[in-house]
Design a protein around this motif. Structure first.
Motif, short mmCIF file in Angstrom:
data_model
loop_
_atom_site.label_atom_id
_atom_site.label_comp_id
_atom_site.label_asym_id
_atom_site.label_seq_id
_atom_site.Cartn_x
_atom_site.Cartn_y
_atom_site.Cartn_z
N VAL A 140 -6.33 12.54 -5.92
CA VAL A 140 -6.16 12.03 -7.28
C VAL A 140 -6.21 13.15 -8.30
CG1 VAL A 140 -7.19 10.58 -9.06
CG2 VAL A 140 -6.98 9.73 -6.75
N CYS A 179 -4.33 6.76 -12.07
CA CYS A 179 -5.19 6.71 -10.89
C CYS A 179 -4.64 5.63 -9.96
CB CYS A 179 -6.62 6.39 -11.29
SG CYS A 179 -7.72 6.32 -9.86
N THR A 217 -3.80 2.33 -12.33
CA THR A 217 -4.27 2.35 -13.71
C THR A 217 -3.64 3.55 -14.40
OG1 THR A 217 -6.39 1.46 -12.99
CG2 THR A 217 -6.30 2.37 -15.20
N GLN A 277 0.86 -1.18 0.00
CA GLN A 277 0.00 0.00 0.00
C GLN A 277 0.90 1.23 0.00
OE1 GLN A 277 -3.38 -0.18 0.13
NE2 GLN A 277 -3.81 1.98 0.36
N ASP A 317 -5.61 3.75 -6.60
CA ASP A 317 -6.69 3.48 -5.65
C ASP A 317 -6.25 2.32 -4.78
OD1 ASP A 317 -9.04 3.22 -4.29
OD2 ASP A 317 -10.22 2.53 -5.99
N GLY A 318 -5.74 2.65 -3.60
CA GLY A 318 -5.16 1.60 -2.75
C GLY A 318 -3.92 1.05 -3.43
#
Length: 60
Positions: A16, A30, A37, A9, A32-33
């Protein structure tokens, strides 16, 4: 497009939208955790891992 699952993590950082703005149109990323991507235009060279780290993990 790159889709990756990070081993750890990442530390909490800037939002973002701020991170995407710093990519300067070269790519959209991006985080996310642990899910990363990245999307870029076919006309642009792929970003390096260093590019991604600078955009996603640098303090605002």
């Amino acid at each position: 497009m790159l889709l990756a699952v990070l081993a750890q993590q990442p530390p909490p950082q800037a939002g973002v939208r701020e991170r995407l703005a710093r990519a300067e149109g070269r790519f959209d990323a991006c985080l996310d955790g642990r899910l990363l991507t990245v999307v870029r235009s076919a006309a642009q060279p792929p970003p390096t891992w260093q590019d991604l780290e600078e955009v996603l993990l640098s303090p605002a």
